[in-house]
Design a protein around this motif. Structure first.
Motif, mmCIF file in Angstrom:
data_model
loop_
_atom_site.group_PDB
_atom_site.id
_atom_site.type_symbol
_atom_site.label_atom_id
_atom_site.label_comp_id
_atom_site.label_asym_id
_atom_site.label_seq_id
_atom_site.Cartn_x
_atom_site.Cartn_y
_atom_site.Cartn_z
ATOM 1 N N ASP A 22 -19.169 -28.436 -42.790
ATOM 2 C CA ASP A 22 -20.505 -28.055 -43.245
ATOM 3 C C ASP A 22 -21.540 -28.743 -42.354
ATOM 4 N N ASP A 23 -22.309 -27.976 -41.601
ATOM 5 C CA ASP A 23 -23.283 -28.574 -40.700
ATOM 6 C C ASP A 23 -24.718 -28.373 -41.190
ATOM 7 N N THR A 24 -24.882 -28.165 -42.500
ATOM 8 C CA THR A 24 -26.232 -28.085 -43.041
ATOM 9 C C THR A 24 -26.772 -29.507 -43.222
ATOM 10 N N VAL A 25 -28.075 -29.625 -43.182
ATOM 11 C CA VAL A 25 -28.751 -30.908 -43.328
ATOM 12 C C VAL A 25 -29.769 -30.761 -44.453
ATOM 13 N N GLU A 26 -30.020 -31.845 -45.166
ATOM 14 C CA GLU A 26 -30.958 -31.806 -46.277
ATOM 15 C C GLU A 26 -32.368 -32.123 -45.778
ATOM 16 N N TYR A 27 -33.290 -31.181 -46.013
ATOM 17 C CA TYR A 27 -34.697 -31.326 -45.638
ATOM 18 C C TYR A 27 -35.548 -31.245 -46.897
ATOM 19 N N TRP A 28 -36.797 -31.723 -46.786
ATOM 20 C CA TRP A 28 -37.739 -31.575 -47.896
ATOM 21 C C TRP A 28 -38.372 -30.182 -47.852
ATOM 22 N N SER A 29 -38.472 -29.554 -49.020
ATOM 23 C CA SER A 29 -39.209 -28.293 -49.147
ATOM 24 C C SER A 29 -40.171 -28.438 -50.326
ATOM 25 N N LEU A 30 -41.021 -27.424 -50.516
ATOM 26 C CA LEU A 30 -42.057 -27.497 -51.547
ATOM 27 C C LEU A 30 -41.650 -26.797 -52.831
ATOM 28 N N LYS A 31 -41.962 -27.421 -53.957
ATOM 29 C CA LYS A 31 -41.735 -26.811 -55.269
ATOM 30 C C LYS A 31 -42.868 -25.856 -55.632
ATOM 31 N N GLN A 32 -44.070 -26.107 -55.066
ATOM 32 C CA GLN A 32 -45.244 -25.304 -55.415
ATOM 33 C C GLN A 32 -46.168 -25.201 -54.209
ATOM 34 N N ASP A 33 -47.112 -24.281 -54.272
ATOM 35 C CA ASP A 33 -48.090 -24.119 -53.201
ATOM 36 C C ASP A 33 -48.965 -25.366 -53.102
ATOM 37 N N VAL A 34 -49.381 -25.713 -51.885
ATOM 38 C CA VAL A 34 -50.297 -26.837 -51.678
ATOM 39 C C VAL A 34 -51.441 -26.386 -50.782
ATOM 40 N N ARG A 35 -52.565 -27.086 -50.902
ATOM 41 C CA ARG A 35 -53.771 -26.779 -50.121
ATOM 42 C C ARG A 35 -54.133 -27.966 -49.243
ATOM 43 N N ASP A 44 -44.169 -32.582 -55.673
ATOM 44 C CA ASP A 44 -44.323 -31.442 -54.766
ATOM 45 C C ASP A 44 -43.048 -31.159 -53.991
ATOM 46 N N LEU A 45 -42.186 -32.179 -53.850
ATOM 47 C CA LEU A 45 -41.063 -32.117 -52.922
ATOM 48 C C LEU A 45 -39.732 -31.923 -53.633
ATOM 49 N N THR A 46 -38.863 -31.158 -52.994
ATOM 50 C CA THR A 46 -37.505 -30.968 -53.489
ATOM 51 C C THR A 46 -36.563 -30.892 -52.289
ATOM 52 N N PRO A 47 -35.369 -31.497 -52.387
ATOM 53 C CA PRO A 47 -34.431 -31.421 -51.262
ATOM 54 C C PRO A 47 -33.790 -30.039 -51.167
ATOM 55 N N THR A 48 -33.617 -29.563 -49.939
ATOM 56 C CA THR A 48 -33.007 -28.259 -49.678
ATOM 57 C C THR A 48 -32.062 -28.394 -48.490
ATOM 58 N N ARG A 49 -30.843 -27.891 -48.639
ATOM 59 C CA ARG A 49 -29.871 -27.934 -47.536
ATOM 60 C C ARG A 49 -30.024 -26.671 -46.697
ATOM 61 N N VAL A 50 -30.257 -26.864 -45.392
ATOM 62 C CA VAL A 50 -30.412 -25.735 -44.469
ATOM 63 C C VAL A 50 -29.750 -26.071 -43.140
ATOM 64 N N ARG A 51 -29.508 -25.052 -42.369
ATOM 65 C CA ARG A 51 -28.973 -25.205 -41.014
ATOM 66 C C ARG A 51 -30.043 -24.705 -40.054
#
Length: 192
Positions: A22-35, A44-51
């Motif tokens: 598995d070569d995905t890495v965990e990055y921060w993504s947004l739970k909601q829109d920000v201005r 605001d932040l949630t971990p997300t695994r992506v490649r």
């Protein structure tokens, strides 16, 4: 029996190999829109695994990286939608400069129709419609951020002017700026 054991062993071995590759890495993504200018909060932040491939991986904030400053000292640099990965340029330090909020009376047609919170504008002051064109327009503030527009309130009240609130560094707030915007016709030009 031997065939069943071979199939079972191959399945377990294949699953183990797939799990270790598995070569995905965990990055921060947004739970909601920000201005822009909104404070950064943990919610605001949630971990997300992506490649991510190539150089794109270095543009986003991994969950195992430290932020440039504590979260309570950061604000969002630009609009971002829910689910977006947090780019390294999306977080900026809260300004350590003293700031002021300057209200500007802007007549209908003297600002972009879709002016919104977070936009950067130059503030120009000159003679208004119907005034004698004795002087030239002068840029009194450059690249100030819009904190609030009064377009909807002005439209509801039938007013031909709206109050736009802009964020100005205290060192830019000189008496001449205040007297100029109070006496002249203000025009806002979006720069970003």
């Amino acid at each position: 029996m031997l065939g069943v054991l071979l199939v079972l062993g191959a399945t377990v071995l294949g699953a183990r190999l797939a799990a270790t590759s598995d070569d995905t890495v965990e990055y921060w993504s947004l739970k909601q829109d920000v201005r822009p200018g909104d404070p950064v909060v943990d919610g605001d932040l949630t971990p997300t695994r992506v490649r991510l491939s190539g150089g794109a991986a270095g543009n986003y904030v991994r969950t195992d990286e430290e932020f440039a400053a504590p979260l309570d000292q950061l604000v969002w640099a630009h609009d971002m939608a829910s689910g977006s990965l947090v780019g390294k340029d999306a977080l900026v330090a809260r300004s350590t400069q003293s700031r002021s909020q300057l209200p500007l009376s802007v007549t209908d047609g003297a600002a972009p129709a879709d002016l919104a919170r977070g936009d950067l504008v130059d503030v120009w002051v000159g003679p208004g419609p119907g005034d004698e064109p004795t002087g030239k327009a002068v840029r009194v503030l450059e690249s100030v951020r819009v904190l609030q527009t009064g377009g909807e309130a002005a439209a509801a009240s039938g007013s031909l002017a709206q109050t736009v609130l802009v964020d100005v560094a205290r060192e830019q707030m000189q008496q001449t700026v205040i007297s100029t915007v109070a006496a002249g016709h203000v025009t806002l030009v979006r720069v970003s």
